[in-house]
Design a protein around this motif. Structure first.
Motif, mmCIF file in Angstrom:
data_model
loop_
_atom_site.group_PDB
_atom_site.id
_atom_site.type_symbol
_atom_site.label_atom_id
_atom_site.label_comp_id
_atom_site.label_asym_id
_atom_site.label_seq_id
_atom_site.Cartn_x
_atom_site.Cartn_y
_atom_site.Cartn_z
ATOM 1 N N THR A 185 -28.525 25.796 -44.923
ATOM 2 C CA THR A 185 -29.752 25.102 -44.516
ATOM 3 C C THR A 185 -30.577 25.944 -43.551
ATOM 4 O O THR A 185 -31.800 25.800 -43.489
ATOM 5 N N LEU A 186 -29.930 26.810 -42.777
ATOM 6 C CA LEU A 186 -30.615 27.621 -41.765
ATOM 7 C C LEU A 186 -31.512 26.726 -40.909
ATOM 8 O O LEU A 186 -32.720 26.939 -40.774
ATOM 9 N N ALA A 187 -30.876 25.730 -40.319
ATOM 10 C CA ALA A 187 -31.600 24.731 -39.532
ATOM 11 C C ALA A 187 -31.989 25.273 -38.164
ATOM 12 O O ALA A 187 -31.279 26.079 -37.565
ATOM 13 N N GLU A 188 -33.106 24.781 -37.662
ATOM 14 C CA GLU A 188 -33.631 25.215 -36.373
ATOM 15 C C GLU A 188 -32.651 24.963 -35.240
ATOM 16 O O GLU A 188 -32.511 25.781 -34.317
ATOM 17 N N HIS A 203 -27.291 41.020 -39.530
ATOM 18 C CA HIS A 203 -26.113 40.550 -38.796
ATOM 19 C C HIS A 203 -26.323 39.128 -38.272
ATOM 20 O O HIS A 203 -25.410 38.294 -38.314
ATOM 21 N N PHE A 204 -27.521 38.824 -37.788
ATOM 22 C CA PHE A 204 -27.826 37.478 -37.302
ATOM 23 C C PHE A 204 -27.666 36.471 -38.444
ATOM 24 O O PHE A 204 -27.069 35.398 -38.277
ATOM 25 N N LEU A 205 -28.176 36.815 -39.622
ATOM 26 C CA LEU A 205 -28.066 35.910 -40.762
ATOM 27 C C LEU A 205 -26.608 35.698 -41.158
ATOM 28 O O LEU A 205 -26.220 34.587 -41.552
ATOM 29 N N GLU A 206 -25.799 36.746 -41.045
ATOM 30 C CA GLU A 206 -24.364 36.596 -41.335
ATOM 31 C C GLU A 206 -23.758 35.476 -40.490
ATOM 32 O O GLU A 206 -22.942 34.684 -40.974
ATOM 33 N N HIS A 207 -24.148 35.396 -39.229
ATOM 34 C CA HIS A 207 -23.668 34.323 -38.355
ATOM 35 C C HIS A 207 -24.228 32.964 -38.778
ATOM 36 O O HIS A 207 -23.513 31.964 -38.811
ATOM 37 N N MET A 208 -25.516 32.946 -39.113
ATOM 38 C CA MET A 208 -26.205 31.670 -39.315
ATOM 39 C C MET A 208 -25.792 30.944 -40.592
ATOM 40 O O MET A 208 -25.854 29.710 -40.649
ATOM 41 N N VAL A 209 -25.373 31.672 -41.629
ATOM 42 C CA VAL A 209 -25.032 30.965 -42.868
ATOM 43 C C VAL A 209 -23.801 30.078 -42.690
ATOM 44 O O VAL A 209 -23.600 29.127 -43.452
ATOM 45 N N PHE A 210 -22.982 30.353 -41.678
ATOM 46 C CA PHE A 210 -21.803 29.526 -41.414
ATOM 47 C C PHE A 210 -22.160 28.206 -40.726
ATOM 48 O O PHE A 210 -21.282 27.378 -40.496
ATOM 49 N N LYS A 211 -23.439 28.000 -40.403
ATOM 50 C CA LYS A 211 -23.831 26.840 -39.601
ATOM 51 C C LYS A 211 -24.058 25.572 -40.410
ATOM 52 O O LYS A 211 -24.400 24.532 -39.838
ATOM 53 N N ARG A 234 -34.872 32.900 -42.789
ATOM 54 C CA ARG A 234 -35.035 32.254 -44.095
ATOM 55 C C ARG A 234 -35.669 33.212 -45.097
ATOM 56 O O ARG A 234 -35.285 33.253 -46.268
ATOM 57 N N ARG A 235 -36.630 33.983 -44.630
ATOM 58 C CA ARG A 235 -37.304 34.928 -45.524
ATOM 59 C C ARG A 235 -36.348 36.038 -45.960
ATOM 60 O O ARG A 235 -36.310 36.409 -47.140
ATOM 61 N N PHE A 236 -35.566 36.565 -45.026
ATOM 62 C CA PHE A 236 -34.620 37.627 -45.360
ATOM 63 C C PHE A 236 -33.585 37.116 -46.359
ATOM 64 O O PHE A 236 -33.212 37.816 -47.307
ATOM 65 N N HIS A 237 -33.123 35.882 -46.162
ATOM 66 C CA HIS A 237 -32.155 35.289 -47.090
ATOM 67 C C HIS A 237 -32.768 35.131 -48.477
ATOM 68 O O HIS A 237 -32.154 35.500 -49.489
ATOM 69 N N ALA A 238 -33.976 34.610 -48.553
ATOM 70 C CA ALA A 238 -34.626 34.384 -49.847
ATOM 71 C C ALA A 238 -34.850 35.692 -50.598
ATOM 72 O O ALA A 238 -34.736 35.749 -51.831
ATOM 73 N N GLN A 239 -35.141 36.753 -49.883
ATOM 74 C CA GLN A 239 -35.427 38.037 -50.519
ATOM 75 C C GLN A 239 -34.177 38.751 -51.010
ATOM 76 O O GLN A 239 -34.224 39.468 -52.009
ATOM 77 N N LEU A 289 -36.946 37.636 -33.176
ATOM 78 C CA LEU A 289 -36.684 37.006 -34.466
ATOM 79 C C LEU A 289 -36.853 35.495 -34.388
ATOM 80 O O LEU A 289 -36.555 34.874 -33.365
ATOM 81 N N THR A 290 -37.301 34.914 -35.496
ATOM 82 C CA THR A 290 -37.447 33.464 -35.600
ATOM 83 C C THR A 290 -36.590 32.951 -36.752
ATOM 84 O O THR A 290 -36.130 33.724 -37.600
ATOM 85 N N ILE A 291 -36.415 31.648 -36.805
ATOM 86 C CA ILE A 291 -35.654 31.060 -37.909
ATOM 87 C C ILE A 291 -36.360 31.310 -39.238
ATOM 88 O O ILE A 291 -35.713 31.486 -40.278
ATOM 89 N N GLU A 292 -37.687 31.379 -39.219
ATOM 90 C CA GLU A 292 -38.428 31.669 -40.446
ATOM 91 C C GLU A 292 -38.149 33.085 -40.939
ATOM 92 O O GLU A 292 -38.110 33.334 -42.149
#
Length: 429
Positions: free
Chosen positions: A124-127, A60-68, A186-191, A180-183
């Motif tokens: 980009t999933l920027a910090e 769910h967190f990643l769902e929010h972050m990809v819009f950034k 990124r790992r969850f997205h890549a997988q 959770l961290t930004i890394e």
């Protein structure tokens, strides 16, 4: 609705599934001349696939972050471009998937698929975007905890599923979410975001330019499987059978609430439609069996409803009710007793026919919009790998009878298979 209302004409509609040049599966649902397109990217990773981060709500967190933002567009530009195209952009996360979608005029669909693919597959999933969005979700978690229906549902799921990530809420537990961290994101997205369990869905008035653009921009498939697991522990390959549960909770809310859940199979078109038909027969409207017995005749509940919540090859078939505190036990006992009795009893043809009529009309109403048609098609494709035609659904539904209903209740909805709970107002037992 954002999908646009159109007249469905099944004779002029067709569906095709094929991999795009990069290997990512695609589902094309053609409705020529409607002037509307719904574009959806289904990612086969929800909270049930968070085995490296159990209960953290990373999907769910990643769902929010990809819009950034991406290398090509800032967060503001993503939203401005969607609005410039006349589109409605949104997303959601559930136990088994994350879905991103934009509904827009067919004339701008080629630009829309470019936009959607860019921010979903190449964020980009920027910090710098991490901390502000984490605060947004922390507020969501706080509001979620204050909702009595969510509180009861989560408590029942946690008690019923002990070896499955279904025990955790999709949004996550605050203490685990904070770690959770930004890394991690990124790992969850890549997988998960370029795996064979993800696909692009295009529905509506699909133009040659849209089809050409989609094939050119969708990324190369990187993972043949979803690498985050399937939500089960390492002790076995079979899906966990939820434990029978009877919870009694108290909270600072007005009125009493109850629910009863059953895990049922939804591996075939017949099983899906049978589960949906059972819900309509039992709770679809004032004249449905359980509403008639519990609400109209006995006057025990203010509200009673049923639903099917897809988990993939299985689903949760559930009932929820609102009642005065002193009636909660009686409603639960009567409901479970009726399910047991109906597994052996004759059924009135009127009840069975009414349930089918409501289910057929519900399907037609959903298909009236391209958005609804696409969502239903996506559900079928994600869970079964195919999309039945309306004629096929109708034929399967017609073939269901009282004996099929009785066998379903007897096999999957016995009282000893229920995981149920009651939420009593504070100060009452």
């Amino acid at each position: 609705m954002s999908g646009g209302s159109v007249q469905s004409n099944p004779a002029r509609e067709w569906v095709e599934a094929k991999p795009l040049p990069g290997g990512v599966p695609s589902l094309s649902m053609h409705r020529p001349g409607c002037g509307v397109v719904s574009l959806q990217i289904w990612i086969g990773a929800g909270s049930r696939m968070e085995d490296r981060w159990p209960g953290a709500g990373i999907a769910h967190f990643l769902e929010h972050m990809v819009f950034k933002g991406t290398a090509l567009r800032t967060a503001l530009e993503i939203n401005r471009e969607a609005e410039r195209l006349g589109g409605f952009l949104n997303a959601y996360t559930s136990y088994d998937r994350t879905v991103y979608h934009i509904d827009l005029p067919a004339a701008h669909a080629a630009e829309g698929v470019d936009l959607l693919a860019d921010f979903v597959w190449s964020p980009t999933l920027a910090e710098e975007g991490f901390a502000p969005e984490r605060d947004v979700i922390l507020r969501e978690i706080s509001m979620y905890r204050d909702d009595p229906d969510s509180y009861l549902f989560d408590a029942v799921m946690e008690a019923a599923y002990r070896r499955d990530l279904l025990q955790y809420p999709v949004i996550g537990l605050e203490e685990r979410f904070r770690k959770l961290t930004i890394e991690d994101l990124r790992r969850f997205h890549a997988q998960n975001y370029r795996s064979a369990k993800s696909f692009l869905l295009m529905a509506g008035d699909l133009t040659p330019e849209l089809m050409r653009r989609a094939g050119a921009i969708v990324p190369v498939l990187e993972n043949e499987e979803n690498l985050s697991g399937d939500g089960r522990d390492e002790s076995g390959g079979s899906e966990e059978v939820p434990a029978p549960v009877r919870l009694h909770l108290r909270g600072d809310w007005e009125g009493g609430r109850g629910m009863a859940l059953f895990q049922v199979p939804t591996r075939t078109v017949r099983e899906v439609l049978l589960a949906e038909w059972v819900v309509e027969v039992l709770t679809g409207g004032e004249s449905s069996h359980l509403n008639r017995v519990i609400r109209v005749e006995k006057g025990l509940a203010h509200f009673l409803d049923g639903y099917v919540y897809s988990l993939g090859s299985t689903s949760l078939l559930g009932f929820s009710w609102l009642a005065e505190d002193e009636h909660l036990d009686e409603v639960e006992t009567l409901l479970l007793g009726e399910l047991e009795r109906l597994a052996e009893a004759p059924w009135a043809e009127e009840d069975l026919a009414r349930g089918k009529a409501r289910l057929r009309f519900g399907g037609l109403r959903q298909q009236e919009t391209v958005e609804g048609w696409a969502s239903r098609g996506g559900e079928w494709f994600a869970n079964l790998g195919m999309v039945p035609s309306w004629a096929e659904e109708h034929a399967v539904l017609q073939d269901l009878d009282a004996e099929a209903l009785r066998q379903f209740l007897k096999s999957y909805m016995r009282p000893d298979q229920a995981f149920a709970g009651q939420l009593h107002p504070e100060g009452n037992a």
